[in-house]
Design an enzyme around this catalytic site. Structure first.
Site, PDB file in Angstrom:
ATOM      1  N   LYS A  12       0.844  -1.198   0.000  1.00  0.00           N
ATOM      2  CA  LYS A  12       0.000   0.000   0.000  1.00  0.00           C
ATOM      3  C   LYS A  12       0.889   1.261   0.000  1.00  0.00           C
ATOM      4  O   LYS A  12       1.931   1.256  -0.625  1.00  0.00           O
ATOM      5  CB  LYS A  12      -0.957  -0.022   1.190  1.00  0.00           C
ATOM      6  N   GLU A 100      -9.547  -1.025  -1.932  1.00  0.00           N
ATOM      7  CA  GLU A 100      -9.278   0.379  -1.576  1.00  0.00           C
ATOM      8  C   GLU A 100      -9.361   1.262  -2.811  1.00  0.00           C
ATOM      9  O   GLU A 100      -9.777   2.420  -2.737  1.00  0.00           O
ATOM     10  CB  GLU A 100      -7.903   0.488  -0.889  1.00  0.00           C
ATOM     11  N   GLU A 170     -10.639 -11.167  -1.757  1.00  0.00           N
ATOM     12  CA  GLU A 170     -10.378 -10.363  -0.568  1.00  0.00           C
ATOM     13  C   GLU A 170     -11.699  -9.803  -0.041  1.00  0.00           C
ATOM     14  O   GLU A 170     -12.136  -8.726  -0.486  1.00  0.00           O
ATOM     15  CB  GLU A 170      -9.445  -9.200  -0.912  1.00  0.00           C
TER      16      GLU A 170
HETATM   17  C1  PEP Z   1      -4.739  -6.099   1.342  1.00  0.00           C
HETATM   18  O1  PEP Z   1      -4.646  -4.896   1.447  1.00  0.00           O
HETATM   19  O2  PEP Z   1      -4.743  -6.616   0.225  1.00  0.00           O
HETATM   20  C2  PEP Z   1      -4.827  -6.897   2.552  1.00  0.00           C
HETATM   21  C3  PEP Z   1      -5.190  -8.132   2.437  1.00  0.00           C
HETATM   22  O3  PEP Z   1      -4.544  -6.258   3.744  1.00  0.00           O
HETATM   23  P1  PEP Z   1      -4.400  -6.950   5.188  1.00  0.00           P
HETATM   24  O4  PEP Z   1      -3.571  -8.189   5.037  1.00  0.00           O
HETATM   25  O5  PEP Z   1      -3.734  -5.919   6.042  1.00  0.00           O
HETATM   26  O6  PEP Z   1      -5.774  -7.281   5.655  1.00  0.00           O
END
Ligand code: PEP
Length: 253
Positions: A12, A100, A170
């Site tokens: 990120k 995001e 996700e």
């Molecule tokens: C992501 O941003 O793709 C993610 C999975 O974040 P996290 O592992 O912090 O939940």
């Protein structure tokens, strides 16, 4: 053919260039310690650090990924980066459709589709993210949302090898919340995604294509998630920022 797991770190908007280089050099040691274990590893630093990361990772098998891309080859698109530029910086992959970006930057299934097509045209591997919000899960819309994201996001893509594209499931409610999906929840949706991939592409492509799980993956929950039939690796956010936790996740994959 068994699917080789892929562990991809999405940094990120974290890490400066020196921090990136330091991490990549340490990652080299982690990879050496794997001693022939079959797991692929990728990192996705911010755009400005890509070239430095590529340099630091030279001579390793670590894949370099970007966190986004624009679909045009070049032109008056202030602030955007084209697939060819990513390749030039040393990338072989790019994340598209991260929640995001869908949430804050108006990414749509249509723009995901255009970006994935542009990456494929340049010989780069799109990591296409899909997943439902908490409200959608509560309303029992998970499968409907994921089906739309897969069908519209992958429409018309020229994929003839399963390794040309990666899917990351996700669930939005699991990202950065510490609330990981249970292995059964991940498996249920990822098996559904694989069935859809069979329809969108073909059953052999679907069987060989990697489907990652993402959402609060940590060293402690990696093994149980990875034990699931249709979980072929992880897209890791927070825990990919520290070499210790990222290294443990890679070891346990
Ligand atoms: C992501 O941003 O793709 C993610 C999975 O974040 P996290 O592992 O912090 O939940």
């Amino acid at each position: 053919m068994p699917r080789i797991p892929l562990i991809a770190g999405n940094w990120k908007m974290f890490k400066t260039i020196p921090e990136t280089v330091d991490f990549c050099l340490r990652l080299k040691d982690e990879i050496t310690a794997l001693q022939g274990k079959k797991v692929d590893v990728a990192v996705a630093p911010p755009f400005n650090s890509l070239a430095a990361a590529a340099q630091a990772l030279r001579g390793t098998q670590v894949f370099l990924a970007a966190q986004d891309v624009f679909w045009a080859e070049s032109g008056a698109y202030t602030g955007e980066v084209a697939p060819r530029m990513l390749k030039d910086a040393g990338c072989c992959m790019a994340i598209v459709g991260h929640s995001e970006r869908r949430q804050y930057f108006h990414e749509t299934d249509e723009s995901v589709n255009r970006k994935a097509a542009a990456l494929l045209k340049e010989g780069l591997i799109p990591i296409v993210c899909v997943g439902e919000t908490l409200a959608e899960r509560k309303e029992k819309l998970t499968f409907r949302v994921v089906e739309r994201q897969i069908r519209d996001g992958l429409k018309g893509l020229a994929v003839n090898d399963p390794l040309q594209l990666v899917i990351a499931y996700e669930p939005v409610w699991a990202i950065g919340t510490g609330q990981t999906a249970t292995p059964q929840q991940a498996q249920e949706v990822q098996a559904f995604i694989r069935k859809l991939l069979g329809e969108v592409f073909s059953p052999p492509i679907a069987r060989g294509m990697r489907i990652l799980y993402g959402g609060s993956v940590k060293p402690d929950n990696t093994a149980e998630l990875m034990a699931m039939e249709d979980v072929d690796g992880a897209l890791v956010g927070g825990a990919s920022l520290e070499i210790k936790s990222f290294g443990q996740i890679i070891q346990r994959a």
